[in-house]
Design a protein around this motif. Structure first.
Motif, mmCIF file in Angstrom:
data_model
loop_
_atom_site.group_PDB
_atom_site.id
_atom_site.type_symbol
_atom_site.label_atom_id
_atom_site.label_comp_id
_atom_site.label_asym_id
_atom_site.label_seq_id
_atom_site.Cartn_x
_atom_site.Cartn_y
_atom_site.Cartn_z
ATOM 1 N N MET A 193 17.299 12.015 1.315
ATOM 2 C CA MET A 193 17.231 10.668 1.867
ATOM 3 C C MET A 193 18.634 10.149 2.098
ATOM 4 S SD MET A 193 14.150 9.073 -0.452
ATOM 5 C CE MET A 193 15.102 9.115 -1.968
ATOM 6 N N ASN A 194 18.940 9.832 3.330
ATOM 7 C CA ASN A 194 20.257 9.322 3.702
ATOM 8 C C ASN A 194 20.136 7.923 4.287
ATOM 9 O OD1 ASN A 194 21.624 11.825 3.058
ATOM 10 N ND2 ASN A 194 20.747 12.662 4.931
ATOM 11 N N SER A 195 21.255 7.241 4.367
ATOM 12 C CA SER A 195 21.301 5.886 4.924
ATOM 13 C C SER A 195 20.217 5.008 4.316
ATOM 14 C CB SER A 195 21.135 5.945 6.457
ATOM 15 O OG SER A 195 22.135 6.741 7.040
ATOM 16 N N LEU A 196 20.136 5.041 3.022
ATOM 17 C CA LEU A 196 19.079 4.313 2.338
ATOM 18 C C LEU A 196 19.228 2.808 2.500
ATOM 19 C CD1 LEU A 196 18.815 6.553 -0.817
ATOM 20 C CD2 LEU A 196 16.936 6.001 0.726
ATOM 21 N N SER A 212 9.540 5.035 9.922
ATOM 22 C CA SER A 212 10.756 4.403 9.425
ATOM 23 C C SER A 212 11.686 5.396 8.726
ATOM 24 C CB SER A 212 10.412 3.264 8.469
ATOM 25 O OG SER A 212 9.741 3.758 7.314
ATOM 26 N N MET A 213 11.250 6.616 8.544
ATOM 27 C CA MET A 213 12.054 7.636 7.875
ATOM 28 C C MET A 213 12.704 8.610 8.855
ATOM 29 S SD MET A 213 9.105 6.830 6.343
ATOM 30 C CE MET A 213 8.581 5.981 4.861
ATOM 31 N N LYS A 214 12.207 8.637 10.068
ATOM 32 C CA LYS A 214 12.717 9.607 11.034
ATOM 33 C C LYS A 214 14.224 9.417 11.253
ATOM 34 C CE LYS A 214 8.335 10.126 13.491
ATOM 35 N NZ LYS A 214 7.586 9.875 14.731
ATOM 36 N N GLY A 215 14.926 10.523 11.194
ATOM 37 C CA GLY A 215 16.363 10.488 11.399
ATOM 38 C C GLY A 215 17.162 10.213 10.146
ATOM 39 N N ARG A 216 16.480 9.767 9.082
ATOM 40 C CA ARG A 216 17.198 9.478 7.843
ATOM 41 C C ARG A 216 16.782 10.405 6.702
ATOM 42 N NH1 ARG A 216 16.521 4.721 5.245
ATOM 43 N NH2 ARG A 216 14.355 4.497 5.932
ATOM 44 N N PHE A 217 15.514 10.807 6.700
ATOM 45 C CA PHE A 217 14.986 11.653 5.635
ATOM 46 C C PHE A 217 14.726 13.050 6.167
ATOM 47 C CE2 PHE A 217 12.761 8.069 2.990
ATOM 48 C CZ PHE A 217 13.956 7.363 2.965
ATOM 49 N N GLU A 259 0.835 -1.194 0.000
ATOM 50 C CA GLU A 259 0.000 0.000 0.000
ATOM 51 C C GLU A 259 0.878 1.255 0.000
ATOM 52 O OE1 GLU A 259 -3.900 -1.750 2.364
ATOM 53 O OE2 GLU A 259 -2.718 -0.125 3.237
ATOM 54 N N ARG A 260 0.268 2.333 -0.434
ATOM 55 C CA ARG A 260 0.979 3.604 -0.402
ATOM 56 C C ARG A 260 1.291 3.986 1.040
ATOM 57 N NH1 ARG A 260 -2.278 7.929 -3.368
ATOM 58 N NH2 ARG A 260 -3.484 7.910 -1.433
ATOM 59 N N GLU A 261 2.470 4.513 1.251
ATOM 60 C CA GLU A 261 2.961 4.818 2.601
ATOM 61 C C GLU A 261 3.339 6.295 2.702
ATOM 62 O OE1 GLU A 261 6.481 3.064 5.552
ATOM 63 O OE2 GLU A 261 6.653 2.847 3.381
ATOM 64 N N PHE A 262 2.973 6.908 3.789
ATOM 65 C CA PHE A 262 3.342 8.293 4.050
ATOM 66 C C PHE A 262 4.840 8.367 4.351
ATOM 67 C CE2 PHE A 262 3.208 12.558 5.402
ATOM 68 C CZ PHE A 262 3.892 12.653 6.606
ATOM 69 N N VAL A 263 5.512 9.327 3.721
ATOM 70 C CA VAL A 263 6.942 9.501 3.950
ATOM 71 C C VAL A 263 7.213 10.752 4.786
ATOM 72 C CG1 VAL A 263 9.169 9.922 2.839
ATOM 73 C CG2 VAL A 263 7.539 8.308 1.811
ATOM 74 N N ALA A 264 6.748 11.897 4.299
ATOM 75 C CA ALA A 264 7.021 13.149 5.002
ATOM 76 C C ALA A 264 6.099 14.231 4.479
ATOM 77 C CB ALA A 264 8.477 13.563 4.816
ATOM 78 N N ALA A 265 5.919 15.274 5.288
ATOM 79 C CA ALA A 265 5.106 16.416 4.883
ATOM 80 C C ALA A 265 5.692 17.679 5.491
ATOM 81 C CB ALA A 265 3.655 16.242 5.323
#
Length: 120
Positions: free
Chosen positions: A83-86, A63-68, A44-50
């Protein structure tokens, strides 16, 4: 209508970095939030950031906190996703979207997406 064009996707090794960009054009709103979502095959579509209009409020998927990091350009019609530490599990099509009524409201306009592939 609002047109959104994403760029910056590609193939990167695990641990690497990518910077996605999204430019909005067309109909404008007094204030609008912009966000990033992603969708991997079979998921499913997942929220990344806003990010809010002024950039003072941001939110991230767990799952993106601290990396994106999401940010907006000075002209406010551009949003970036650093996006870091991919990780291989970050592989997906990443979509930019606009929420005309501000952060936390519905996203009514979507881009075509840009593919991000992270190899292990």
């Amino acid at each position: 209508q609002v047109q959104l064009v994403e760029s910056g996707g590609g193939l990167v090794q695990a641990g690497g970095s990518l910077r996605l960009s999204c430019a909005a054009s067309g109909r404008t709103f007094s204030t609008y939030a912009m966000g990033w979502f992603r969708q991997a095959p079979g998921k499913e579509r997942e929220f990344v950031a806003a990010i809010s209009w002024g950039g003072g409020t941001t939110s991230y998927g767990d799952s993106m906190k601290g990396r994106f990091t999401i940010s907006r350009g000075n002209a406010k019609n551009t949003v970036y996703l650093e996006m870091n530490s991919l990780k291989p599990e970050d592989t997906a099509v990443y979509y930019c979207a606009v929420a005309p009524s501000g952060i936390g409201s519905s996203y009514d306009y979507w881009g075509q997406g840009t593919q991000v592939t992270v190899s292990s």
